[in-house]
Design an enzyme around this catalytic site. Structure first.
Site, PDB file in Angstrom:
ATOM      1  N   LYS A  10       4.086  -4.656   5.400  1.00  0.00           N
ATOM      2  CA  LYS A  10       2.696  -4.507   5.882  1.00  0.00           C
ATOM      3  C   LYS A  10       2.114  -5.914   6.116  1.00  0.00           C
ATOM      4  O   LYS A  10       2.467  -6.531   7.106  1.00  0.00           O
ATOM      5  CB  LYS A  10       1.918  -3.637   4.899  1.00  0.00           C
ATOM      6  CG  LYS A  10       2.628  -2.270   4.719  1.00  0.00           C
ATOM      7  CD  LYS A  10       1.855  -1.270   3.962  1.00  0.00           C
ATOM      8  CE  LYS A  10       2.685  -0.085   3.504  1.00  0.00           C
ATOM      9  NZ  LYS A  10       3.239   0.757   4.554  1.00  0.00           N
TER      10      LYS A  10
ATOM     11  N   GLU B 209      -1.624   2.752  -7.702  1.00  0.00           N
ATOM     12  CA  GLU B 209      -1.625   1.788  -6.604  1.00  0.00           C
ATOM     13  C   GLU B 209      -2.727   0.773  -6.881  1.00  0.00           C
ATOM     14  O   GLU B 209      -3.732   1.119  -7.510  1.00  0.00           O
ATOM     15  CB  GLU B 209      -1.894   2.504  -5.271  1.00  0.00           C
ATOM     16  CG  GLU B 209      -0.748   3.400  -4.870  1.00  0.00           C
ATOM     17  CD  GLU B 209      -0.993   4.196  -3.591  1.00  0.00           C
ATOM     18  OE1 GLU B 209      -1.713   3.705  -2.698  1.00  0.00           O
ATOM     19  OE2 GLU B 209      -0.448   5.299  -3.497  1.00  0.00           O
TER      20      GLU B 209
ATOM     21  N   SER C 176      -3.708   3.699  -0.455  1.00  0.00           N
ATOM     22  CA  SER C 176      -3.344   3.574   0.958  1.00  0.00           C
ATOM     23  C   SER C 176      -4.217   4.395   1.888  1.00  0.00           C
ATOM     24  O   SER C 176      -4.408   4.023   3.039  1.00  0.00           O
ATOM     25  CB  SER C 176      -1.885   3.978   1.157  1.00  0.00           C
ATOM     26  OG  SER C 176      -1.693   5.329   0.809  1.00  0.00           O
TER      27      SER C 176
ATOM     28  N   HIS D 202      -0.900  -2.345  -0.279  1.00  0.00           N
ATOM     29  CA  HIS D 202      -2.042  -2.628   0.602  1.00  0.00           C
ATOM     30  C   HIS D 202      -2.986  -3.690   0.045  1.00  0.00           C
ATOM     31  O   HIS D 202      -4.067  -3.906   0.591  1.00  0.00           O
ATOM     32  CB  HIS D 202      -2.805  -1.332   0.892  1.00  0.00           C
ATOM     33  CG  HIS D 202      -1.949  -0.322   1.571  1.00  0.00           C
ATOM     34  ND1 HIS D 202      -1.786  -0.275   2.936  1.00  0.00           N
ATOM     35  CD2 HIS D 202      -1.149   0.656   1.063  1.00  0.00           C
ATOM     36  CE1 HIS D 202      -0.943   0.697   3.240  1.00  0.00           C
ATOM     37  NE2 HIS D 202      -0.550   1.281   2.128  1.00  0.00           N
TER      38      HIS D 202
ATOM     39  N   ASP E 276       1.668  -0.409  -7.600  1.00  0.00           N
ATOM     40  CA  ASP E 276       2.163  -0.532  -6.232  1.00  0.00           C
ATOM     41  C   ASP E 276       1.047  -1.200  -5.425  1.00  0.00           C
ATOM     42  O   ASP E 276      -0.010  -0.604  -5.211  1.00  0.00           O
ATOM     43  CB  ASP E 276       2.480   0.877  -5.705  1.00  0.00           C
ATOM     44  CG  ASP E 276       2.864   0.895  -4.232  1.00  0.00           C
ATOM     45  OD1 ASP E 276       2.497  -0.044  -3.510  1.00  0.00           O
ATOM     46  OD2 ASP E 276       3.502   1.872  -3.811  1.00  0.00           O
TER      47      ASP E 276
ATOM     48  N   ASN F 295      -0.720  -1.391   9.695  1.00  0.00           N
ATOM     49  CA  ASN F 295      -0.852  -2.095   8.412  1.00  0.00           C
ATOM     50  C   ASN F 295      -0.428  -3.562   8.528  1.00  0.00           C
ATOM     51  O   ASN F 295      -0.219  -4.233   7.517  1.00  0.00           O
ATOM     52  CB  ASN F 295       0.013  -1.418   7.348  1.00  0.00           C
ATOM     53  CG  ASN F 295      -0.401   0.018   7.129  1.00  0.00           C
ATOM     54  OD1 ASN F 295      -1.581   0.302   7.021  1.00  0.00           O
ATOM     55  ND2 ASN F 295       0.570   0.922   7.086  1.00  0.00           N
TER      56      ASN F 295
ATOM     57  N   HIS G  54       0.929   7.379  -3.698  1.00  0.00           N
ATOM     58  CA  HIS G  54       1.762   7.578  -2.503  1.00  0.00           C
ATOM     59  C   HIS G  54       2.975   8.469  -2.802  1.00  0.00           C
ATOM     60  O   HIS G  54       3.511   8.464  -3.915  1.00  0.00           O
ATOM     61  CB  HIS G  54       2.255   6.195  -2.037  1.00  0.00           C
ATOM     62  CG  HIS G  54       2.872   6.181  -0.683  1.00  0.00           C
ATOM     63  ND1 HIS G  54       4.224   6.322  -0.494  1.00  0.00           N
ATOM     64  CD2 HIS G  54       2.331   6.030   0.543  1.00  0.00           C
ATOM     65  CE1 HIS G  54       4.489   6.250   0.794  1.00  0.00           C
ATOM     66  NE2 HIS G  54       3.352   6.068   1.441  1.00  0.00           N
TER      67      HIS G  54
HETATM   68  C1  PLP Z   1       1.210   2.697  -1.396  1.00  0.00           C
HETATM   69  C2  PLP Z   1       2.491   2.602  -0.636  1.00  0.00           C
HETATM   70  N1  PLP Z   1       3.621   2.379  -1.308  1.00  0.00           N
HETATM   71  C3  PLP Z   1       4.798   2.282  -0.677  1.00  0.00           C
HETATM   72  C4  PLP Z   1       4.894   2.432   0.674  1.00  0.00           C
HETATM   73  C5  PLP Z   1       6.229   2.348   1.336  1.00  0.00           C
HETATM   74  O1  PLP Z   1       6.446   1.061   1.788  1.00  0.00           O
HETATM   75  P1  PLP Z   1       7.439   0.817   3.016  1.00  0.00           P
HETATM   76  O2  PLP Z   1       6.683   1.170   4.241  1.00  0.00           O
HETATM   77  O3  PLP Z   1       7.796  -0.615   2.906  1.00  0.00           O
HETATM   78  O4  PLP Z   1       8.600   1.731   2.798  1.00  0.00           O
HETATM   79  C6  PLP Z   1       3.747   2.660   1.428  1.00  0.00           C
HETATM   80  C7  PLP Z   1       3.832   2.802   2.898  1.00  0.00           C
HETATM   81  O5  PLP Z   1       3.325   3.642   3.517  1.00  0.00           O
HETATM   82  C8  PLP Z   1       2.506   2.761   0.752  1.00  0.00           C
HETATM   83  O6  PLP Z   1       1.384   3.001   1.433  1.00  0.00           O
END
Ligand code: PLP
Length: 386
Positions: free
Chosen positions: A242, A180, A184, A212, A209, A50, A136
């Protein structure tokens, strides 16, 4: 010394995972760039990271990290509220707020920690959470910790969210909608304007969120941009781990909400602060994203090129899923691609719903045209054999 029943329990669980092709092994892998890794004595072109902009190894992020580490050491020593509040925290939070056009921002130890801290700090036992079914795991974890009533709406279906809110809203003092910006595992974008309208009509709070989206879509400004203008989403969460090329998570929001979060989010209060080097790298990463339009355009261009060559629908982000239904097919496709020198990871339940195991291809600004076209050719050939 472990107890026999504990070992038996673990062995039984592992057997089940192996029998259903769901056992995961950690494979030592050294990233040489965002798009090339070294694994098992071989170099592979990787579509598994990522690090969408290659900022994990960028000259300027690395230099910022090293300078801060030399000056302040490798760790922070305590939680932000104790003595971990290095001045770089304030600088980074101000930069994030300016980047997103919000009054304030709060930085967390990771995106995961952000989500499990923010949701229960705002929402409690009597409240309602309406969440996209494909969100997620850490958004679900935050919802669970809030102990609220949780209802899931059909993926990216704003009318499904509206129907659930209309049915349940009156019984709960507060309501949070969770989605999101860019999903993801699917790479598609949420209908944020519609969700924001529903939130306004029902006095619900929308939290997005954008792990991505930032650095990749809408000139790198993320999925909250609609027709060139930011949507007034009150809770804009993201990660520094990421596209930003560092580590950590954040919430961009109003001054009062940020202050409340700094006072109430357990995953910020009761955990050690990020190392200063990480904060410095993140700050530099945000600066680069805000200023390098050519760089932030590349991941999506690469994803689009790949999708066109494979006759897939045009992608909305740097993530392109290849749906293969079963874990066995996904693992086999991944294995065959690896033999041809490409790393595309098999994603299996419970990360994705049953029957939707897939390869997840993530494109980076560092991939060359030749690498993207090579993956497309190998993918076409592998899929024909399955
Ligand atoms: C949509 C989403 N939110 C949060 C996270 C978590 O972020 P971090 O990797 O900084 O803990 C991820 C990571 O995989 C994600 O894909």
């Amino acid at each position: 010394m472990t107890v026999d029943s504990l070992n038996r329990f673990a062995a039984q669980k592992l057997e089940q995972l192996t029998a259903t092709s769901l056992h995961r092994k950690l494979v030592p892998t050294r990233a040489l760039t965002a798009g090339v890794v070294h694994r098992d004595d071989r170099e592979l072109v990787s579509f598994a990271s990522n690090d969408y902009l290659g900022l994990c190894r960028h000259r300027e992020t690395t230099a910022a990290n090293l300078a801060a580490t030399r000056a302040a050491g490798t760790g922070s020593g305590a939680s932000r509220h104790v003595t971990g509040e290095h001045p770089l925290y304030g600088k980074l939070e101000r930069a994030l707020a300016a980047f997103k056009g919000t009054e304030d921002a709060v930085v967390f130890g990771s995106g995961y920690l952000a989500n499990i801290g923010i949701v229960p700090a705002l929402i409690g036992r009597d409240d309602l959470i309406v969440i996209d079914e494909l969100c997620h795991s850490c958004l679900y974890a935050g919802a669970t910790l809030a102990r609220a009533k949780v209802v899931t709406f059909e993926h990216n279906d704003a009318s499904s969210a509206a129907a659930l809110i209309d049915r349940h809203r009156a019984n709960h003092p507060r309501c949070l909608i969770l989605t999101e910006g860019v999903f993801s595992m699917d790479g598609d974008r949420a209908p944020l304007r519609d969700l924001l309208d529903i939130a306004a009509r029902t006095d619900a709070w929308l939290m997005v969120d954008d792990a991505h989206g930032v650095g990749v879509v809408e000139n790198g400004r993320g999925s909250v941009i609609d027709n060139g203008r930011p949507l007034a989403i009150p809770l804009q969460m993201g990660t520094l781990s990421k596209a930003v090329g560092a580590y950590g998570g954040y919430l961009c929001t109003s001054r009062d909400v940020a202050d409340l979060i700094r006072n109430r989010a357990r995953s910020l209060i009761y955990t050690t602060a990020l190392p200063p080097g990480v904060l410095a790298a993140a700050l530099k990463g945000i600066e680069i994203i805000a200023s390098d339009a050519e760089l932030v355009a590349k991941p999506l261009e690469n994803a689009q090129r790949f999708a066109a060559l494979c006759a897939l629908p045009p992608p909305q982000s740097a993530i392109v899923p290849i749906l293969l239904e079963t874990p066995e097919r996904a693992l086999e496709a991944s294995r065959q691609l690896e033999q041809q020198g490409y790393l595309a990871v098999a994603i299996r339940p419970p990360t994705v719903p049953e029957g939707t195991a897939r390869l997840r291809c993530a494109f980076s600004a560092t991939h060359t045209l030749e690498q993207v076209e090579g993956l497309a050719a190998a993918m076409t050939q592998v899929l024909a054999t399955l």
